[in-house]
Design an enzyme around this catalytic site. Structure first.
Site, PDB file in Angstrom:
ATOM      1  N   GLY A 241      48.054 -22.719  58.691  1.00 22.15           N
ATOM      2  CA  GLY A 241      47.238 -21.793  59.474  1.00 22.15           C
ATOM      3  C   GLY A 241      48.085 -21.119  60.536  1.00 22.15           C
ATOM      4  O   GLY A 241      48.554 -19.995  60.373  1.00 22.15           O
TER       5      GLY A 241
ATOM      6  N   THR B 241      46.309 -17.092  55.282  1.00 20.55           N
ATOM      7  CA  THR B 241      46.185 -18.516  55.612  1.00 20.55           C
ATOM      8  C   THR B 241      46.056 -19.378  54.354  1.00 20.55           C
ATOM      9  O   THR B 241      45.365 -19.009  53.403  1.00 20.55           O
ATOM     10  CB  THR B 241      44.929 -18.733  56.486  1.00 20.55           C
ATOM     11  OG1 THR B 241      45.034 -17.892  57.627  1.00 20.55           O
ATOM     12  CG2 THR B 241      44.777 -20.176  56.917  1.00 20.55           C
TER      13      THR B 241
ATOM     14  N   GLY C  90      44.566 -12.227  52.356  1.00 23.48           N
ATOM     15  CA  GLY C  90      44.861 -13.637  52.129  1.00 23.48           C
ATOM     16  C   GLY C  90      46.221 -14.029  52.674  1.00 23.48           C
ATOM     17  O   GLY C  90      47.251 -13.828  52.006  1.00 23.48           O
TER      18      GLY C  90
ATOM     19  N   ALA D 193      44.558  -5.926  63.807  1.00 29.00           N
ATOM     20  CA  ALA D 193      43.229  -6.552  63.843  1.00 29.00           C
ATOM     21  C   ALA D 193      42.957  -7.194  65.199  1.00 29.00           C
ATOM     22  O   ALA D 193      41.837  -7.128  65.718  1.00 29.00           O
ATOM     23  CB  ALA D 193      43.106  -7.577  62.723  1.00 29.00           C
ATOM     24  N   ARG D 194      43.986  -7.790  65.786  1.00 27.53           N
ATOM     25  CA  ARG D 194      43.814  -8.428  67.101  1.00 27.53           C
ATOM     26  C   ARG D 194      43.480  -7.395  68.168  1.00 27.53           C
ATOM     27  O   ARG D 194      42.743  -7.676  69.105  1.00 27.53           O
ATOM     28  CB  ARG D 194      45.097  -9.160  67.502  1.00 27.53           C
ATOM     29  CG  ARG D 194      45.370 -10.371  66.667  1.00 27.53           C
ATOM     30  CD  ARG D 194      46.804 -10.829  66.817  1.00 27.53           C
ATOM     31  NE  ARG D 194      47.053 -12.000  66.007  1.00 27.53           N
ATOM     32  CZ  ARG D 194      48.266 -12.452  65.715  1.00 27.53           C
ATOM     33  NH1 ARG D 194      49.344 -11.834  66.160  1.00 27.53           N
ATOM     34  NH2 ARG D 194      48.407 -13.534  64.974  1.00 27.53           N
TER      35      ARG D 194
ATOM     36  N   GLU E  84      43.085 -15.217  63.583  1.00 27.47           N
ATOM     37  CA  GLU E  84      44.063 -14.200  64.038  1.00 27.47           C
ATOM     38  C   GLU E  84      44.922 -14.749  65.171  1.00 27.47           C
ATOM     39  O   GLU E  84      45.272 -14.025  66.100  1.00 27.47           O
ATOM     40  CB  GLU E  84      43.342 -12.936  64.517  1.00 27.47           C
ATOM     41  CG  GLU E  84      42.321 -12.437  63.547  1.00 27.47           C
ATOM     42  CD  GLU E  84      42.815 -11.265  62.747  1.00 27.47           C
ATOM     43  OE1 GLU E  84      43.918 -10.779  63.032  1.00 27.47           O
ATOM     44  OE2 GLU E  84      42.089 -10.851  61.832  1.00 27.47           O
TER      45      GLU E  84
HETATM   46  C1  LIG Z   1      35.588 -17.822  59.821  1.00 25.30           C
HETATM   47  C2  LIG Z   1      37.065 -17.655  59.616  1.00 25.30           C
HETATM   48  C3  LIG Z   1      37.554 -16.528  58.958  1.00 25.30           C
HETATM   49  C4  LIG Z   1      38.921 -16.392  58.711  1.00 25.30           C
HETATM   50  N1  LIG Z   1      39.379 -15.287  58.016  1.00 25.30           N
HETATM   51  C5  LIG Z   1      40.682 -15.247  57.619  1.00 25.30           C
HETATM   52  C6  LIG Z   1      41.153 -14.187  56.767  1.00 25.30           C
HETATM   53  O1  LIG Z   1      40.408 -13.256  56.415  1.00 25.30           O
HETATM   54  N2  LIG Z   1      42.439 -14.232  56.328  1.00 25.30           N
HETATM   55  C7  LIG Z   1      43.307 -15.227  56.681  1.00 25.30           C
HETATM   56  O2  LIG Z   1      44.446 -15.192  56.238  1.00 25.30           O
HETATM   57  N3  LIG Z   1      42.893 -16.240  57.507  1.00 25.30           N
HETATM   58  C8  LIG Z   1      41.619 -16.275  57.978  1.00 25.30           C
HETATM   59  N4  LIG Z   1      41.172 -17.307  58.796  1.00 25.30           N
HETATM   60  C9  LIG Z   1      42.107 -18.388  59.118  1.00 25.30           C
HETATM   61  C10 LIG Z   1      42.577 -18.391  60.563  1.00 25.30           C
HETATM   62  O3  LIG Z   1      43.458 -17.323  60.817  1.00 25.30           O
HETATM   63  C11 LIG Z   1      43.193 -19.765  60.862  1.00 25.30           C
HETATM   64  O4  LIG Z   1      42.119 -20.685  60.911  1.00 25.30           O
HETATM   65  C12 LIG Z   1      43.984 -19.795  62.159  1.00 25.30           C
HETATM   66  O5  LIG Z   1      45.207 -19.113  62.008  1.00 25.30           O
HETATM   67  C13 LIG Z   1      44.272 -21.210  62.646  1.00 25.30           C
HETATM   68  O6  LIG Z   1      44.805 -21.998  61.630  1.00 25.30           O
HETATM   69  P1  LIG Z   1      44.184 -23.445  61.334  1.00 25.30           P
HETATM   70  O7  LIG Z   1      42.712 -23.327  61.250  1.00 25.30           O
HETATM   71  O8  LIG Z   1      44.923 -23.989  60.167  1.00 25.30           O
HETATM   72  O9  LIG Z   1      44.501 -24.286  62.624  1.00 25.30           O
HETATM   73  P2  LIG Z   1      45.851 -25.105  62.932  1.00 25.30           P
HETATM   74  O10 LIG Z   1      47.049 -24.203  62.778  1.00 25.30           O
HETATM   75  O11 LIG Z   1      45.841 -26.384  62.200  1.00 25.30           O
HETATM   76  O12 LIG Z   1      45.645 -25.396  64.499  1.00 25.30           O
HETATM   77  C14 LIG Z   1      44.789 -26.461  64.955  1.00 25.30           C
HETATM   78  C15 LIG Z   1      45.015 -26.636  66.451  1.00 25.30           C
HETATM   79  O13 LIG Z   1      46.406 -26.947  66.695  1.00 25.30           O
HETATM   80  C16 LIG Z   1      46.937 -26.025  67.632  1.00 25.30           C
HETATM   81  N5  LIG Z   1      48.342 -25.770  67.301  1.00 25.30           N
HETATM   82  C17 LIG Z   1      48.895 -25.445  66.095  1.00 25.30           C
HETATM   83  N6  LIG Z   1      50.218 -25.270  66.211  1.00 25.30           N
HETATM   84  C18 LIG Z   1      50.521 -25.484  67.520  1.00 25.30           C
HETATM   85  C19 LIG Z   1      51.731 -25.434  68.285  1.00 25.30           C
HETATM   86  N7  LIG Z   1      52.894 -25.102  67.745  1.00 25.30           N
HETATM   87  N8  LIG Z   1      51.656 -25.697  69.612  1.00 25.30           N
HETATM   88  C20 LIG Z   1      50.478 -26.009  70.201  1.00 25.30           C
HETATM   89  N9  LIG Z   1      49.300 -26.055  69.541  1.00 25.30           N
HETATM   90  C21 LIG Z   1      49.329 -25.809  68.215  1.00 25.30           C
HETATM   91  C22 LIG Z   1      46.081 -24.766  67.489  1.00 25.30           C
HETATM   92  O14 LIG Z   1      46.152 -23.956  68.653  1.00 25.30           O
HETATM   93  C23 LIG Z   1      44.716 -25.366  67.255  1.00 25.30           C
HETATM   94  O15 LIG Z   1      44.149 -25.714  68.483  1.00 25.30           O
HETATM   95  C24 LIG Z   1      39.821 -17.416  59.137  1.00 25.30           C
HETATM   96  C25 LIG Z   1      39.328 -18.526  59.839  1.00 25.30           C
HETATM   97  C26 LIG Z   1      37.965 -18.640  60.096  1.00 25.30           C
HETATM   98  C27 LIG Z   1      37.467 -19.837  60.844  1.00 25.30           C
END
Ligand SMILES: Cc1cc2nc3c(=O)[nH]c(=O)nc-3n(C[C@H](O)[C@H](O)[C@H](O)COP(=O)(O)OP(=O)(O)OC[C@H]3O[C@@H](n4cnc5c(N)ncnc54)[C@H](O)[C@@H]3O)c2cc1C
Length: 388
Positions: free
Chosen positions: A141, A136, A134, A246-247, A367
């Site tokens: 994110g 995110t 956990g 993981a990556r 990731e």
């Molecule tokens: C099915 C699934 C499983 C997951 N499993 C896990 C898990 O086990 N544990 C965990 O901790 N998380 C998990 N995640 C979360 C995942 O790591 C996040 O969704 C990811 O880090 C992106 O965050 P966000 O979705 O909030 O997108 P955001 O951070 O809101 O980004 C949205 C868009 O904005 C862009 N963006 C953001 N900041 C910038 C910047 N500075 N410059 C330019 N562009 C930017 C991004 O590239 C993206 O295109 C999971 C997600 C999914 C969909």
């Protein structure tokens, strides 16, 4: 009998050790025999095949690159090839194994006390205990450093408040490795199922990673024993080092998904007759197949080199970013081309391409998104930070 024929245009098999090939082939056979017959039904139902977890333990794929505590202690390349084969089945299966091994067992192994390792790792290697990670939060994110989850020292225990979102395995996990701030510093702490104040909600109605459990974790004055804090790391370095592991696996895994859809499209195009000839004989179709095998070959070489650098202790995290970014993009593009070759049939789940395509929309996002990894590489080569 599976018809799958793995593309190996550059004879990469020569670059793998006998043990690496053996491990890969045994996982490939297991995926064909046990997983492929049931994946579509789980994907439709939106369920993870829990009955297979003990078999994953027996196969030795859980925490396979770790030493001791019942783990297989395999080379990074062997570990990567395991993930390639699992993701050839489904990204949800690979996600389960990545979360368990790289995001949960790794931090306990790297940063835990001997007691913590003895308590959790052997059961996790067998698949008797399931972990989730956990980091995110709904509003944090790409910027996990802004997290709101807080640990408070209450003398003989900690109190945890906050919530985590999008957590793979959350609802089925026996323990969660949670990132939360203690006195302003990010720490990793193990929160066990049944802890008072800890609950989970399943995130439903996903189009992507349907055969994987994704959850919200809620901590409301959760009482966590002090001995559950992982003492060996402080700061964002803790969770980020887990993500790096993981990556690495995703760079291999995405190649597996690409191999699956390429193989499906190639076979289909040879059998599909249009204008009285197999469509594989038309230049435009061949161009798509060539693009796929071209990019898969490059992706395979990237992953192999990544593994060897890791083995030699020379791997830089930006190299992991490049491989994760490239291979997820490449695999998603392969899906789009394969779906095109499959025509209307490609939109049904009689074929696996659309399932892989939907899955990869998550894999290219989690990731670290495609663009965030681009900015990490950009920072490395220019010395200028464009993320914050
Ligand atoms: C099915 C699934 C499983 C997951 N499993 C896990 C898990 O086990 N544990 C965990 O901790 N998380 C998990 N995640 C979360 C995942 O790591 C996040 O969704 C990811 O880090 C992106 O965050 P966000 O979705 O909030 O997108 P955001 O951070 O809101 O980004 C949205 C868009 O904005 C862009 N963006 C953001 N900041 C910038 C910047 N500075 N410059 C330019 N562009 C930017 C991004 O590239 C993206 O295109 C999971 C997600 C999914 C969909």
């Amino acid at each position: 009998m599976s018809q799958f024929k793995a593309p190996d245009f550059y004879q990469l098999d020569d670059l793998f050790s006998e043990e690496e090939r053996m491990v890969r082939d045994s996982v490939r056979e297991w995926v064909d025999a046990e997983f492929m017959p049931i994946i579509e039904e789980h994907n439709r139902a939106g369920t993870f095949p829990m009955a297979l977890v003990p078999q994953l333990g027996e196969l030795g794929v859980l925490g396979a690159s770790l030493q001791g505590y019942g783990c297989a202690g395999l080379s990074p390349v062997a570990y990567g090839l395991i993930l390639q084969e699992l993701e050839r089945g489904d990204s949800g299966l690979r996600s389960f194994v990545s979360v368990q091994g790289s995001l949960c067992m790794y931090p306990i192994h790297a940063y835990g006390t001997d007691e913590q390792k003895e308590k959790w790792l052997p059961g996790m290697a067998k698949g008797e205990l399931i972990g989730c990670f956990g980091l995110t939060e709904a509003d944090f994110g790409s910027n996990p450093g802004g997290m709101l989850a807080r640990l408070e020292d209450r003398g003989d225990h900690y109190v945890l408040n906050g919530s985590k979102y999008w957590i793979t395995n959350g609802g089925i996990a026996d323990l969660a490795i949670v990132s939360a701030k203690l006195d302003g510093e990010v720490r990793l702490i193990v929160v066990e199922r049944g802890t008072p104040g800890y609950t989970t909600n399943t995130i439903k109605n996903k189009f992507s990673l349907r055969a994987s459990v994704t959850s919200e974790l809620i901590f409301s004055d959760a009482v966590v024993p002090k001995q559950n804090l992982l003492p060996g790391v402080t700061g964002l370095k803790g969770p980020l080092s887990c993500l790096n592991q993981a990556r690495f696996g995703i760079a291999f895994g995405a190649v597996g998904a690409a191999m699956a859809v390429y193989d499906e499209a190639l076979r289909y195009s040879k059998n599909r007759i249009m204008f009285e000839r197999p469509i594989a004989g038309y230049q435009l179709v061949q161009n798509k197949l060539v693009w796929m095998v071209n990019e898969i070959t490059k992706g395979q070489l990237l992953a192999w080199r990544l593994g060897r650098l890791k083995e030699q202790g020379r791997l830089h995290h930006t190299q992991v970013s490049l491989a994760k970014r490239n291979n997820c993009w490449m695999a998603l593009e392969c899906c789009r081309l394969a779906r095109d070759i499959l025509g209307a049939n490609g939109i049904t789940d009689e074929y696996q391409t659309m399932r892989h395509m939907c899955n990869l929309e998550s894999v290219i996002t989690y990731e670290g998104t495609h663009d965030i990894h681009g900015l990490i590489i950009g920072r490395q080569i220019t010395g200028l930070d464009a993320i914050t």
